[in-house]
Every structure is written in C-alpha cells, then in structure tokens.
Design an enzyme around this catalytic site. Structure first.
Site, PDB file in Angstrom:
ATOM      1  N   LEU A  10     -32.474  27.797  12.179  1.00  0.00           N
ATOM      2  CA  LEU A  10     -33.429  27.554  13.255  1.00  0.00           C
ATOM      3  C   LEU A  10     -33.406  26.113  13.702  1.00  0.00           C
ATOM      4  CD1 LEU A  10     -36.508  29.485  11.855  1.00  0.00           C
ATOM      5  CD2 LEU A  10     -35.095  30.172  13.763  1.00  0.00           C
ATOM      6  N   GLY A  11     -33.065  25.229  12.790  1.00  0.00           N
ATOM      7  CA  GLY A  11     -33.065  23.818  13.146  1.00  0.00           C
ATOM      8  C   GLY A  11     -32.915  22.966  11.916  1.00  0.00           C
ATOM      9  N   GLU A  12     -32.946  21.680  12.147  1.00  0.00           N
ATOM     10  CA  GLU A  12     -32.755  20.738  11.067  1.00  0.00           C
ATOM     11  C   GLU A  12     -34.021  19.906  10.966  1.00  0.00           C
ATOM     12  OE1 GLU A  12     -29.386  20.542   9.715  1.00  0.00           O
ATOM     13  OE2 GLU A  12     -30.217  19.323   8.089  1.00  0.00           O
ATOM     14  N   ASP A  36     -46.524  12.045  10.096  1.00  0.00           N
ATOM     15  CA  ASP A  36     -45.280  12.289  10.827  1.00  0.00           C
ATOM     16  C   ASP A  36     -45.525  13.306  11.939  1.00  0.00           C
ATOM     17  OD1 ASP A  36     -42.660  11.944  11.515  1.00  0.00           O
ATOM     18  OD2 ASP A  36     -41.864  13.327  10.014  1.00  0.00           O
TER      19      ASP A  36
END
Ligand SMILES: *[C@@H]1O[C@H](CO)[C@@H](O)[C@H](O)[C@H]1NC(C)=O
Ligand SMILES: *[C@@H]1O[C@H](CO)[C@@H](O)[C@H](O)[C@H]1NC(C)=O
Ligand SMILES: *[C@@H]1O[C@H](CO)[C@@H](O)[C@H](O)[C@H]1NC(C)=O
Length: 647
Positions: free
Chosen positions: A484-486, A603
């Site tokens: 899905l992503g990093e 974050d």
C-alpha cells in the site's frame, strides 16, 4: 522541547481561521436589509439578511464549470448548504447577474446570458415588497397605501427544492392545487433536479405518510401517519423526537406534514442526491445504502429485483480494470451515480459501473471479469460482489493464465519458506519465550492499569497476536502487488484474512529507527486509545526480528493521496474538507485532553491521516508519539523528531 499544550493554541488558531473564512463569505455585502422593493437591485455579491440575521439570500457560485445561482442559506451553516435555490435549472454566468423587482412587482434575475428568469410570474401587484423572513421564507406581498400588508402574492416555501425547513409544508393545497414536494439535487454540486423526491401523500392502504420515490418507484415510507378520516396518530419517524415536533394537518383545504425544531438555531431536513434524508449536522436518517436492493428495514420498500440477483450481492468500490469489455455508455447527463447503480442492478449482464463524466453525471456499464489492482493506482469502479456468508471463505476470481506465472514463483517461495521454517523451527521455543517476554514487558510497564496483552492470543483490549504464517498468507507473502505504501518505519501491505476481513500490515523494517522501544510504544499507545478518529490497531505479530502491526484497512488511503492529486482533489469538496479537519481536531483533542494518557503525536502530516470508506479521517502512525503524565505541563524530549521538509 515539546509541550502538550503547545498544540492546543495551534488548533484554536486553525479553528478561528476557518470560521473567519466562513464569515468572509457572508460579509461581502453590508446591505443589512431584508427586503427588496420595486426598482431596487440586489447585485451579484450583495445579500438580503433576515431581520434576526439567521438567513441570507444572495447569489452563490459553484465551480468547474463556474455557474451562478440565487439561493438562501443559514448564515451560520458551516456546511454551507443552500436551503433553497431560485434558478436550479437555469444557472447564470458568475458575477454577472442581479435580482431586481420591476415596477409591476415582478422579481426577476437579469443576466447577460439570456432572457430574464422570473420568480413570481403571474403573482404580481404594483405596490409590492419581497422580504426574507426570519423563517427563511422569501415572501412577496402586496401593500396597502399605508404600508400595511394587503395580501400574500408568492412565497419561496411554495417551491421547495431539496430542503424542508421548520414551518415549511410538504403535501397539497386542495384549493389551489399547489403541491409541496422535495426534489433532490442531481449531484452534490449540481442543483438541477435529480431522481429522488419526498412527498406527503396517501399510500395504497389509505394512510398518509412521507413517501420517498426514486424516478417514480416507491423507495422509502415513514411510519403510519394519519388516515384520511381519523385523528392524528403517531407518525413513526427515524428522527430523534427530542429535537423535533412533527405535525400533520388534514382538512378540506389542505393536507400537509411539517415540523418545528424548538431551540435549534439551525435545522433542516435535506433529501440528498443519493437518496438520503439528513438533518443538521448531516446525520442520515434514511440512507440509500440501507435501502437498496432487498432491504425492507426501517421503512425501506423492497425493490423488484431480477432473478439473477440475490440478497448477498452488492456493489463495492474497487480499483482495477474490466478485462474484456468495452463499456456500454449512457450519455444522458441528467442521470447520476445512483441511477447507474439502479440500472446496473436491473440488468443481468451488468457487473460494474461508474459515472461517465467527472462531475458525476452519465453512466458507463461493464460486463465480464474484473481484475482488481491492489496497488490502488487504477481507476475506481463499483463492482458487483458476492458477500460470503460468515465462515465461508471468499471466492477468489482470477484468470487461469496468471497461474502459469505465479505457480513456479509460488513453488520457489514455498520451498524457500519451508527451508526457512525448518531452520527456524529449531528456535521455536526460544522465540516463544521472546514473544512472551515482550508482552510481559508491555503489560508490566503499566502495572495498575487494566491494559494487558495476555499470551493466549487475546489482549484485554481485544488486541490479537497474529500468527506469522497467517500474515504471510494474507499478504501473499508480502507481494509488491499488495503493497500500500512505505511508512516512515517500513512498508505497509494490504492483506485478506481467510474470514474475508481486510487488514493493513505495517512491517517494521530492521534498518529503520523503529526498534523494540518504538514498537512497544506504538502498541501500548494505540491499544489504550479508543476514538473514532484514531486508526484501530487489531493486533501485532512478532517473529524473531520481524515485528508487524496489524491495523484495520482504510480503503481510501491517506489524505496526501487526495490533496496532492489534481483529479482526486476535486473529490474533496468543502463539506468533506470540513469533516476531515474536524475529525483530525477531534482526534487530537482526545489525545491531548480526554484520553487517559496525555499523548503528543509528533509526526502529524497528511500521509498519516487515513480515510475510511466514508472519508472519515483517522490519525495513524504513533511510532514517534510521546506520552506525558496527566499532570506534566511541559517536558523535554531528547531528540528532534518528525518529518523533515527540504525546501
Ligand atoms: C408542537 O407543534 C404543535 C403544532 O405546531 C404545537 O401546538 C405544540 O405546542 C408544539 N409542541 C412543542 C413541545 O413545541
Ligand atoms: C435522461 O434521463 C432522465 C432521467 O431518467 C429522463 O427523464 C430523460 O428523458 C432522459 N433524456 C433523454 C434524452 O433520454
Ligand atoms: C458535467 O460535465 C459534462 C462534461 O464534462 C458537461 O457537458 C456538463 O455540462 C456538466 N454538467 C453540469 C451540470 O455542469
């Protein structure tokens, strides 16, 4: 240096900024006037404001393409809904039109693009005045020479669009033949008439009810109202009766439904373009999802479905492509997504659809096999899916030739895995020890709290310890197709558990900064946090050096995916943006103020805001979060954290 209180002012500033933004929209005019008389002109950027300031009437613009409409809204409605639109089918050029009353008392919109648009045609008198009432009604009345009211000529309440305000009537005036009906907008951005209507009428058994129709088909009925002869009975409505006072009147002159909302500054019932009935602030009481197909729940009227359809089927949003089929098009731009669904459902050869145009009009219908794209880059379609009955594994559709490629790779993977497992088996006991140490650690660190993860696979907060092999199977051995992503600490994969549940697996890379400390941090934190705007952790998986966090799957990915994509950005209309901002603020407020721990995320960025099916935002990625004692007002942190931006 970080302070738990330092973010709160920032949120407040943000909120103040947002509210200024709204006010900016309504302060375009200083004509604090609620009426327009013969010879007077209301310019494109001017407003009529009701005497109590609650409602305003003026031109507004809807973009792409830019169109101008004359409408009424609640001055303080943060969702900016237009409760009434004068020219829903005849938009004018932006910035050009004005509203004027001529010497005969005729209200009309003048614009460069064509003939004037009259509002009160055939209901005019020379000595008239048009007033925006405190009820939100735009009223034209004839005056006596002394200025008192002689008679009512015309009112906007007689021409409802998609919104019922308190005091408005839904029904029929037998004397004039006037019917009061709501008609939905075509889409949330196109005010012209859509497929849904809401009326107060006699049903086949002689009782009066609210009836929602879709292009003529009865779709939803309120509970029993009054029968034509008897006294008012209890109207069963799915609304919260504490806030509303419903009434229905039936006599020889008229028969209507209306309501009041005592004590509520903003109240509206809106018939949306996808067949929902919502109130302020946009809670749906009747929903198209609830009512479609075989449902007969809560007033839904079961639709006639063809024999090829069954009750376990529904349309789901999927990304991918249809293998062999070129679409069958409907180029009628007066139909919307719901119409496409309705037609696809009725046509046995149709297995998927989407709209023809970006603005949500027209249809494309598909047949044949659909290949899903797990990377989520391809176009989104609504695809007919069979919902597995509970316990029964999801049937996998596929193309046979894929196996020619997949089989050797799979066999190789399996043999490597087998070899790996054989070697690892020797360390099995050792690892079990490590796992239990980890979870003893996480629970003992907060002794005295109710939180604990027992090593029986179930935690006190429903945290599950997943078996490594089940995660390997669910993610197809972490195949790139499922990636899905990093994230900051490693890749995230999509997985399908055998029961059909979709999950997101965050695999913490060994080289990343997230070591055991961060892992435990995230685990403890999220397990303790329960809020609808925080992503839900389902469990974790530890195998040797491999550490994984298992989350609920968010079909709409993250906010950055929408914000920084020119086309997807269009989907974030004002209402959704507001919803996202509010959700994030709610989540942060909870973290900072109402959760049992005081937590600073440290974050927060668009890629850490995930979006669920309904575009509700959920804050994720607590790897860098920091816990403060309930009473610490300030604390020093040892390192600078977050995401670095280079300009
Ligand atoms: C409800 O509405 C009716 C009719 O409009 C009115 O007579 C009654 O006083 C209202 N009740 C409340 C509690 O507002
Ligand atoms: C387009 O669709 C609408 C709604 O179904 C229908 O009323 C209208 O007649 C259609 N127009 C054409 C040209 O087919
Ligand atoms: C929707 O888009 C199509 C083509 O993009 C356009 O022709 C049509 O006028 C648009 N409809 C409205 C109401 O803006």
């Amino acid at each position: 240096m970080a302070s738990p209180n330092s973010l709160l002012p920032a949120i407040f500033l943000f909120m103040i900024f947002m509210s200024c933004w709204y006010l900016g929209g309504s302060q375009l005019s200083h004509a604090q006037n609620d009426a327009i008389k013969p010879g007077e002109v209301l310019g494109y950027s001017q407003r009529l404001v009701s005497a109590d300031g609650r409602f305003e009437l003026g031109f507004f613009t809807i973009s792409s393409p830019d169109r101008g409409y004359l409408g009424i809204r609640y001055t303080n409605d943060t969702f900016n809904y237009r409760v009434w639109v004068a020219n829903r089918d005849k938009p004018i050029s932006v910035g050009e039109g004005n509203l004027t009353m001529d010497a005969d008392g005729l209200l009309k919109i003048l614009h460069n693009g064509g003939s004037p648009i009259p509002l009160n045609a055939n209901k005019t008198a020379p000595n008239s005045i048009a007033t925006l009432e405190n009820s939100g009604n735009f009223l034209v009345k004839e005056l006596n020479p002394d200025g008192s009211t002689k008679r009512m000529l015309w009112e906007s309440f007689d021409y409802p669009t998609n919104t019922l305000l308190p005091g408005m009537k839904l029904g029929i005036n037998y004397k004039t033949g006037q019917e009061w009906t709501l008609t939905s907008w075509l889409t949330s951005q196109i005010p012209s008439a859509g497929g849904f209507s809401l009326e107060w009428n006699l049903t086949t058994n002689g009782t009066r009810r609210l009836i929602m129709r879709h292009r003529g088909d009865t779709y939803w009925l309120s509970g029993i109202g009054i029968s034509s002869s008897s006294n008012p009975g209890n109207l069963v409505m799915p609304f919260n009766a504490d806030y509303y006072n419903f009434s229905y009147v039936s006599n020889k002159n008229e028969s209507y439904f209306s309501y009041s909302a005592p004590g509520m500054r903003i109240s509206r019932l809106v018939l949306t373009s996808d067949g929902q009935l919502t109130d302020f602030p946009n809670l749906a009481f009747v929903s198209s999802i609830m009512c479609f197909g075989y449902s007969s729940a809560q007033g839904c009227v079961q639709q006639n479905s063809p024999n090829c359809r069954n009750s376990s089927q529904k349309f789901e949003q999927r990304r991918g492509y249809f293998i062999s089929s070129s679409p069958h098009l409907d180029e009628n731009l007066s139909v919307n997504l719901f119409d496409c669904m309705d037609r696809c459902w009725s046509d046995c050869s149709c297995v998927g659809y989407t709209t023809l145009r970006n603005n949500g009009t027209g249809c494309r219908f598909y047949s044949g096999d659909f290949e899903e794209d797990k990377t989520g880059n391809l176009e989104q379609f609504y695809v007919l899916t069979d919902m597995p009955k509970t316990g029964e594994p999801r049937r996998k559709k596929g193309v046979w030739w894929i196996w020619i490629i997949v089989a050797p790779v799979g066999a190789l993977a399996i043999s490597i895995l087998a070899c790996f497992l054989w070697r690892k088996k020797l360390h099995w006991d050792q690892e079990r020890d490590r796992e239990s140490t980890l979870f003893t650690l996480t629970s003992s660190r907060r002794s005295g709290d109710t939180f604990e993860i027992k090593n029986d696979g179930k935690g006190g907060h429903d945290l599950k310890i997943f078996n490594f092999h089940s995660i390997v199977a669910a993610t197809d051995n972490f195949s790139t197709k499922n990636k899905l992503g990093e994230g900051g600490f490693g890749p995230v994969y999509k997985g399908n558990l055998p029961e059909g549940q979709e999950i997101a697996v965050k695999r913490l890379s060994r080289s990343s900064g997230q070591g055991l400390v961060e892992f435990k941090n995230e685990l403890i934190l999220i397990a303790k946090l329960q809020h609808m705007n925080l992503v839900r952790l389902l469990g974790c998986c530890v195998k040797g050096d491999e550490k994984m966090l298992i989350y609920e799957y968010m079909p709409n990915k993250s906010l950055d995916f929408f914000l920084f994509d020119l086309q997807k950005r269009e989907l974030l209309n004002w209402e959704r943006r507001y919803n996202v901002v509010e959700g994030i603020a709610q989540g942060l407020l909870y973290l900072h103020k109402y959760s049992r721990l005081r937590i600073i995320h440290r974050d927060l960025k668009a890629s850490n805001i995930l979006l669920d099916n309904d575009m509700n935002p959920k804050i994720s990625d607590f790897g860098m979060a920091r816990v403060f004692g309930r009473n610490d007002a300030e604390a020093n942190t040892q390192r600078v954290v977050g995401t670095y931006f280079c300009v």
